[in-house]
Design a protein around this motif. Sequence first.
Motif, mmCIF file in Angstrom:
data_model
loop_
_atom_site.group_PDB
_atom_site.id
_atom_site.type_symbol
_atom_site.label_atom_id
_atom_site.label_comp_id
_atom_site.label_asym_id
_atom_site.label_seq_id
_atom_site.Cartn_x
_atom_site.Cartn_y
_atom_site.Cartn_z
ATOM 1 N N ILE A 1 0.840 -1.204 0.000
ATOM 2 C CA ILE A 1 0.000 0.000 0.000
ATOM 3 C C ILE A 1 0.876 1.255 0.000
ATOM 4 O O ILE A 1 0.600 2.225 -0.713
ATOM 5 C CB ILE A 1 -0.940 0.016 1.213
ATOM 6 C CG1 ILE A 1 -1.834 -1.229 1.198
ATOM 7 C CG2 ILE A 1 -1.784 1.289 1.233
ATOM 8 C CD1 ILE A 1 -2.712 -1.374 -0.022
ATOM 9 N N THR B 1 2.093 2.731 -3.415
ATOM 10 C CA THR B 1 1.149 3.316 -4.364
ATOM 11 C C THR B 1 1.230 4.842 -4.362
ATOM 12 O O THR B 1 1.748 5.464 -3.426
ATOM 13 C CB THR B 1 -0.296 2.883 -4.042
ATOM 14 O OG1 THR B 1 -0.653 3.355 -2.736
ATOM 15 C CG2 THR B 1 -0.426 1.374 -4.073
ATOM 16 N N ALA C 1 0.043 7.019 -1.360
ATOM 17 C CA ALA C 1 0.752 6.928 -0.072
ATOM 18 C C ALA C 1 2.186 7.426 -0.255
ATOM 19 O O ALA C 1 2.403 8.497 -0.815
ATOM 20 C CB ALA C 1 0.709 5.485 0.441
ATOM 21 N N THR D 1 -4.580 -1.068 6.286
ATOM 22 C CA THR D 1 -3.565 -0.078 5.927
ATOM 23 C C THR D 1 -4.107 0.921 4.908
ATOM 24 O O THR D 1 -3.878 2.130 5.035
ATOM 25 C CB THR D 1 -2.309 -0.776 5.372
ATOM 26 O OG1 THR D 1 -1.829 -1.728 6.322
ATOM 27 C CG2 THR D 1 -1.201 0.228 5.088
ATOM 28 N N GLN D 2 -4.830 0.422 3.907
ATOM 29 C CA GLN D 2 -5.406 1.308 2.909
ATOM 30 C C GLN D 2 -6.391 2.291 3.550
ATOM 31 O O GLN D 2 -6.399 3.489 3.238
ATOM 32 C CB GLN D 2 -6.114 0.480 1.820
ATOM 33 C CG GLN D 2 -6.879 1.305 0.802
ATOM 34 C CD GLN D 2 -5.994 2.240 0.004
ATOM 35 O OE1 GLN D 2 -4.794 2.014 -0.103
ATOM 36 N NE2 GLN D 2 -6.584 3.286 -0.563
ATOM 37 N N TRP D 3 -7.204 1.804 4.475
ATOM 38 C CA TRP D 3 -8.180 2.672 5.151
ATOM 39 C C TRP D 3 -7.472 3.717 6.006
ATOM 40 O O TRP D 3 -7.843 4.901 5.982
ATOM 41 C CB TRP D 3 -9.107 1.828 6.018
ATOM 42 C CG TRP D 3 -10.120 2.643 6.767
ATOM 43 C CD1 TRP D 3 -11.299 3.143 6.287
ATOM 44 C CD2 TRP D 3 -10.021 3.070 8.130
ATOM 45 N NE1 TRP D 3 -11.951 3.846 7.278
ATOM 46 C CE2 TRP D 3 -11.197 3.823 8.417
ATOM 47 C CE3 TRP D 3 -9.074 2.881 9.144
ATOM 48 C CZ2 TRP D 3 -11.426 4.385 9.667
ATOM 49 C CZ3 TRP D 3 -9.308 3.450 10.382
ATOM 50 C CH2 TRP D 3 -10.466 4.192 10.643
ATOM 51 N N TRP E 1 -0.293 8.346 5.182
ATOM 52 C CA TRP E 1 0.609 7.193 5.290
ATOM 53 C C TRP E 1 1.617 7.337 6.417
ATOM 54 O O TRP E 1 2.062 6.341 6.993
ATOM 55 C CB TRP E 1 1.309 6.944 3.958
ATOM 56 C CG TRP E 1 2.392 7.920 3.581
ATOM 57 C CD1 TRP E 1 2.258 9.051 2.847
ATOM 58 C CD2 TRP E 1 3.787 7.815 3.914
ATOM 59 N NE1 TRP E 1 3.475 9.680 2.690
ATOM 60 C CE2 TRP E 1 4.429 8.946 3.339
ATOM 61 C CE3 TRP E 1 4.545 6.898 4.627
ATOM 62 C CZ2 TRP E 1 5.802 9.170 3.467
ATOM 63 C CZ3 TRP E 1 5.908 7.112 4.760
ATOM 64 C CH2 TRP E 1 6.528 8.238 4.184
ATOM 65 N N VAL F 1 -0.518 -4.663 -6.650
ATOM 66 C CA VAL F 1 -1.511 -3.606 -6.443
ATOM 67 C C VAL F 1 -1.266 -2.468 -7.437
ATOM 68 O O VAL F 1 -2.188 -1.977 -8.096
ATOM 69 C CB VAL F 1 -1.475 -3.085 -4.994
ATOM 70 C CG1 VAL F 1 -2.399 -1.874 -4.839
ATOM 71 C CG2 VAL F 1 -1.888 -4.186 -4.015
ATOM 72 N N ASN G 1 -3.563 -1.378 -10.631
ATOM 73 C CA ASN G 1 -3.975 0.019 -10.582
ATOM 74 C C ASN G 1 -3.659 0.702 -11.905
ATOM 75 O O ASN G 1 -4.491 1.447 -12.456
ATOM 76 C CB ASN G 1 -3.274 0.718 -9.420
ATOM 77 C CG ASN G 1 -3.664 2.176 -9.288
ATOM 78 O OD1 ASN G 1 -2.812 3.045 -9.123
ATOM 79 N ND2 ASN G 1 -4.942 2.480 -9.358
ATOM 80 N N VAL H 1 -7.299 1.424 -6.531
ATOM 81 C CA VAL H 1 -6.500 0.806 -5.471
ATOM 82 C C VAL H 1 -7.407 0.094 -4.479
ATOM 83 O O VAL H 1 -7.088 -0.996 -3.991
ATOM 84 C CB VAL H 1 -5.640 1.872 -4.756
ATOM 85 C CG1 VAL H 1 -4.953 1.270 -3.538
ATOM 86 C CG2 VAL H 1 -4.598 2.435 -5.716
ATOM 87 N N ASN H 2 -8.554 0.684 -4.179
ATOM 88 C CA ASN H 2 -9.474 0.068 -3.227
ATOM 89 C C ASN H 2 -9.968 -1.288 -3.728
ATOM 90 O O ASN H 2 -10.049 -2.256 -2.965
ATOM 91 C CB ASN H 2 -10.670 0.987 -2.973
ATOM 92 C CG ASN H 2 -10.309 2.183 -2.117
ATOM 93 O OD1 ASN H 2 -9.344 2.143 -1.357
ATOM 94 N ND2 ASN H 2 -11.075 3.253 -2.237
ATOM 95 N N ALA I 1 -7.007 -3.766 -3.638
ATOM 96 C CA ALA I 1 -6.714 -4.112 -2.243
ATOM 97 C C ALA I 1 -7.736 -5.100 -1.700
ATOM 98 O O ALA I 1 -7.399 -6.014 -0.942
ATOM 99 C CB ALA I 1 -6.684 -2.847 -1.393
#
Length: 422
Positions: A46, A49, A52, A171-173, A180, A254, A258, A264-265, A268
Amino acid sequence: MNRIGSAFYAPAMADRAAETTPWRAIVSLAMTVMVGFGVILYGFSIYVTDGAAGADFSKTLLSAAYGGSVVAGGLLAIPIGRRADRVGVRGILALGGLLAAIGMTIFGAATAPWQVLVAWWIFIGPAGAMIYYEVAFVAVDRWCSPRQRPRALGALTLIGGLAGIIFIPLTQWLVAFVGWRTTAFTMGALVMGTALATTGIALREVDRVAGRGRDKVPQRSLTRQLLKDRRFVTHTSAMILTFFAAQGIIAHRVALFNEAGFSVNTVALWAAAASALSLPGRWVAPLLATRFRAADVQAAATVLLAVGTILMLDGTASWQMIGHFAVFGVAFGAVLPLRAMTMATWFSGPRYGATMGTQWTVTTIVGAFGPVAVALLRDVTVDYQLAVTALVAALSFGALLLFISTRSRVTEPEPGLVSRGI
């Protein structure tokens, strides 16, 4: 002596009919492994990307930071393995949690490329060597008899497999919600807290008594003997190729999907689903290895990894993305415990940690360049197709070598070393 101590004081006693698997210690150990993988490996997928750390640092720099961290951990594999053989894993895990917290804090505060490299190479890499599966595999070999080992390894890797399911979306959330940098600070504190809780409570008794009094064998003698063993050399070559490919795939898939047009969501979410699909294989594979040669089962799983990777070549259709995560997830779960099963079949005993460390050192030093190689090929060719083709070739050849390894000649060990036929 308490019940756990009397059951696991020595390997000979562990083979007796009356056996008690130390499940509390194994589950707690697995929790530390799960959090460690989630914070470092899956978290990196993550961080790299554009939403982040990829927005502040180049993908090549971040990949070099991660790849260098794996090399740094690999260089410590032998001394850590020997230390685990002699005194157990408790202190190793505690130190690993502390180093991970320091490294993630430095990474989260980094404003210059050299700070990113320091965080990953000096702190996070060594931390991974102390809280990942390598140390946990040695613990299982110390605590469990051959009859107990398949289920213990299955449980260890099954719980460890929750890392992607939990930490990719988490982590994405967090990155979307707090950024980040704050996410890195938080995750570092989490892995330290988990490691210290495990070592301070669950491992105190079982790791203190298990395997006490193991003999010391010079590393030079062990290395010389292993290099004469064709099984070890062939299997290690296969692990280098497999590790190279897997690291490159996990670190970049990822970003790959993407760039292919998926959010990304969405990617993920499917990456987390792949982790869920890996769970059955983590439990079933060690049991299959009791009925068939472990290296043969590992070879079959590696072929499936190659098939799943082929689906990344185009990667623009939904069925290709979903198919990749489904096939790769199922196979990857099976591969993880099978290395430990194969090596324990051949080398279980007083030098298991040192032997595993010897293999892991060369595997990581060469294989850790996977993410960097993928990033460089992507930057040069502007897409991931050539890189994915190379990864498929590496996995295919690795599968062939695994099949060959279990049919290689067995070399008689020198006095004091353990090498078992199959």
